[in-house]
Design a protein around this motif. Structure first.
Motif, PDB file in Angstrom:
ATOM      1  N   THR A  43       0.842  -1.198   0.000  1.00  0.00           N
ATOM      2  CA  THR A  43       0.000   0.000   0.000  1.00  0.00           C
ATOM      3  C   THR A  43       0.875   1.244   0.000  1.00  0.00           C
ATOM      4  O   THR A  43       1.783   1.365   0.823  1.00  0.00           O
ATOM      5  N   ARG A  44       0.598   2.141  -0.951  1.00  0.00           N
ATOM      6  CA  ARG A  44       1.334   3.390  -1.023  1.00  0.00           C
ATOM      7  C   ARG A  44       0.317   4.541  -1.096  1.00  0.00           C
ATOM      8  O   ARG A  44      -0.284   4.797  -2.146  1.00  0.00           O
ATOM      9  N   ASN A  45       0.096   5.203   0.036  1.00  0.00           N
ATOM     10  CA  ASN A  45      -0.824   6.336   0.122  1.00  0.00           C
ATOM     11  C   ASN A  45      -0.028   7.609   0.416  1.00  0.00           C
ATOM     12  O   ASN A  45       0.866   7.594   1.260  1.00  0.00           O
ATOM     13  N   HIS A  46      -0.385   8.693  -0.281  1.00  0.00           N
ATOM     14  CA  HIS A  46       0.245   9.993   0.011  1.00  0.00           C
ATOM     15  C   HIS A  46      -0.602  10.816   0.967  1.00  0.00           C
ATOM     16  O   HIS A  46      -0.139  11.817   1.497  1.00  0.00           O
ATOM     17  N   LEU A  47      -1.862  10.408   1.151  1.00  0.00           N
ATOM     18  CA  LEU A  47      -2.860  11.234   1.837  1.00  0.00           C
ATOM     19  C   LEU A  47      -3.810  10.323   2.602  1.00  0.00           C
ATOM     20  O   LEU A  47      -3.748   9.100   2.460  1.00  0.00           O
ATOM     21  N   PRO A  48      -4.720  10.895   3.400  1.00  0.00           N
ATOM     22  CA  PRO A  48      -5.706  10.041   4.080  1.00  0.00           C
ATOM     23  C   PRO A  48      -6.587   9.309   3.067  1.00  0.00           C
ATOM     24  O   PRO A  48      -6.814   9.801   1.969  1.00  0.00           O
ATOM     25  N   GLY A 154      -6.809  21.078   0.168  1.00  0.00           N
ATOM     26  CA  GLY A 154      -7.760  20.677  -0.862  1.00  0.00           C
ATOM     27  C   GLY A 154      -7.100  20.165  -2.131  1.00  0.00           C
ATOM     28  O   GLY A 154      -7.780  19.859  -3.115  1.00  0.00           O
ATOM     29  N   THR A 155      -5.759  20.084  -2.142  1.00  0.00           N
ATOM     30  CA  THR A 155      -5.062  19.588  -3.330  1.00  0.00           C
ATOM     31  C   THR A 155      -5.183  18.067  -3.405  1.00  0.00           C
ATOM     32  O   THR A 155      -4.868  17.361  -2.445  1.00  0.00           O
ATOM     33  N   ALA A 156      -5.635  17.587  -4.573  1.00  0.00           N
ATOM     34  CA  ALA A 156      -5.858  16.147  -4.755  1.00  0.00           C
ATOM     35  C   ALA A 156      -4.618  15.479  -5.342  1.00  0.00           C
ATOM     36  O   ALA A 156      -3.806  16.131  -6.005  1.00  0.00           O
ATOM     37  N   TYR A 157      -4.508  14.159  -5.123  1.00  0.00           N
ATOM     38  CA  TYR A 157      -3.471  13.398  -5.816  1.00  0.00           C
ATOM     39  C   TYR A 157      -3.807  13.385  -7.307  1.00  0.00           C
ATOM     40  O   TYR A 157      -4.971  13.255  -7.688  1.00  0.00           O
ATOM     41  N   GLY A 158      -2.796  13.499  -8.164  1.00  0.00           N
ATOM     42  CA  GLY A 158      -3.043  13.480  -9.605  1.00  0.00           C
ATOM     43  C   GLY A 158      -1.855  12.942 -10.374  1.00  0.00           C
ATOM     44  O   GLY A 158      -0.725  12.910  -9.858  1.00  0.00           O
ATOM     45  N   ALA A 159      -2.108  12.499 -11.596  1.00  0.00           N
ATOM     46  CA  ALA A 159      -1.054  11.991 -12.481  1.00  0.00           C
ATOM     47  C   ALA A 159      -1.615  11.925 -13.888  1.00  0.00           C
ATOM     48  O   ALA A 159      -2.824  12.112 -14.092  1.00  0.00           O
ATOM     49  N   SER A 160      -0.751  11.668 -14.882  1.00  0.00           N
ATOM     50  CA  SER A 160      -1.255  11.521 -16.249  1.00  0.00           C
ATOM     51  C   SER A 160      -0.437  10.523 -17.038  1.00  0.00           C
ATOM     52  O   SER A 160       0.699  10.190 -16.671  1.00  0.00           O
ATOM     53  N   ILE A 161      -1.055  10.044 -18.125  1.00  0.00           N
ATOM     54  CA  ILE A 161      -0.372   9.174 -19.089  1.00  0.00           C
ATOM     55  C   ILE A 161      -0.619   9.747 -20.478  1.00  0.00           C
ATOM     56  O   ILE A 161      -1.593  10.497 -20.681  1.00  0.00           O
TER      57      ILE A 161
END
Ligand code: MTE
Ligand code: MO
Length: 372
Positions: A43-48, A154-161
């Motif tokens: 498990t790899r979580n950056h946030l709650p 309020g910043t969400a986790y995000g990424a792109s491909i």
């Protein structure tokens, strides 16, 4: 405490950080099964962990001008053809602790367990994008994902491909709602996560809230200011994150899970076990094992599911049973894998060390004593 509502976890997991929760299975459990059981999947979580209601959950699909925007419920997602695929997910920081031993890096101290394999099921991203009216155009574009987990600002986790991967049916990118025949566990993205076969874990966005097609990569911290590789000469004063591409496909990897470093083994015969995997759908063609620090080599037996060429999304487990050379008091066990592009692993950490401790794929080494 924003983490008070996090789920209960399996006690066998080795915890690297409690808040946010980051943990890996112990090596001997990791390769006990080809498919990693959900409760011990790393498990790899950056946030709650968000607590999302399946009834009110909506996935927002936002296109460029000319495309339709969609708001999809779980039932809407179930209407797309259900696609299943076995995929190994690896964090870019897997085996970071070996880089730390060479020279300090910034990041969680992962051993060799930030990798796991599951059978994922869901809608294909290309089918959902097609429904919104997308076509693969000549211009470069990216599919950006946003999680429903967020920090206090309020910043969400995000990424792109890249859009090309997202639109390629053969790339099998999923909006997954099932993991090993069960709804996704909360830690792994309930109710919907992205699964991008052959690509670094960071792009498999969990608790997916939004998918959008954009001219640029995601502006998320984790796309632009993290998960990139650098020369060993680059330090925190000189690093220029804009100069390096985001990690997408990962390099060839393997590690020994049995015996463990520092263990004592019986003389006579030793059994060595581990895993091997490569990014981009490249299949593992061979794993070499040495008992003498790399002077001589033996070829291990590959187990687990045979992988399709160019679509080898999942790992192979491997094993070698070998006589312990008479009179040996210790063994320096080493493994290295070869993928079907004949890519190999580097023999040591020094030439691939980087300040973030990512892409750690040097020969894996385990030192054991032999009982006389
Ligand atoms: N998605 C969200 N929304 N938040 C996250 O913190 N972590 C990413 C990715 N997706 C993350 C995320 C990273 S860095 C990895 S390695 C994988 O999820 C880990 O997936 P797992 O916890 O299911 O093993
Ligand atoms: Mo990660």
């Amino acid at each position: 405490d924003p983490y008070a509502d996090d789920p209960v976890r399996h006690p066998a997991l080795k915890v690297n950080s409690q808040r946010p929760f980051n943990a890996e299975p112990p090596p001997e459990l990791l390769t006990e099964n080809y498919i990693t059981p959900n409760p011990i999947f790393f498990t790899r979580n950056h946030l709650p962990v968000p607590n999302l209601e399946p009834e009110t959950y909506r996935l927002h699909v936002v296109g460029p001008p000319g495309c339709q925007s969609l708001s999809l419920s779980l039932d809407d997602l179930y209407q797309f053809p259900k696609h299943e695929v076995t995929v190994t997910l690896q964090c870019a920081g897997n085996r970071r602790s070996e880089m730390t031993q060479f020279k300090e890096v910034k990041g969680l101290e992962w051993n060799a367990g930030a990798i796991s394999t599951a059978r994922w099921a869901g809608a294909r991203l290309c089918d959902v994008l097609a429904k919104a009216g997308h076509q693969l155009r000549e211009t470069e574009a990216h599919v950006c994902f946003e999680g429903l987990d967020s920090d206090p600002t309020g910043t969400a986790y995000g990424a792109s491909i890249p859009l090309a991967r997202a639109m390629d049916p053969e790339a099998e990118v999923l909006l997954a709602y099932e993991m090993n025949g069960q709804p996704l566990p909360r830690d792994h993205g309930f109710p919907v996560r992205v699964v991008v076969p052959g690509v670094v874990g960071a792009r498999h966005v969990k608790w997916l809230g939004k998918v959008s097609v954009e001219p640029e990569e995601s502006y998320s911290h984790w796309q632009r200011r993290d998960y990139k590789g650098f020369s060993p000469s680059v330090d925190w004063d000189t690093v220029d994150f804009d100069s390096a591409p985001s990690i997408q496909e990962l390099p060839v990897q393997s590690a020994i899970t049995e015996p463990k470093d520092g263990e004592t083994v019986q003389s006579g015969e030793v059994t060595i076990k581990g895993y091997a995997w490569s990014g981009g759908g490249r299949a593992i063609v061979r794993v070499d094992v040495s008992l003498d620090g790399g002077l001589t080599w033996q070829v291990a037996e590959l187990n687990g599911e045979e992988q399709r060429p160019r679509k080898a999304w999942a790992w192979r487990l491997w094993q070698l049973q070998a006589p312990v050379p008479a009179g040996k008091k210790e063994l320096n066990i080493v493994c290295k894998a070869v993928d079907d592009s004949y890519n190999v692993q580097p023999d040591s950490v020094a030439p691939i060390w980087n300040l973030r401790g990512v892409l750690s794929n040097a020969w894996h080494r385990v030192h054991v004593r032999v009982t006389p």
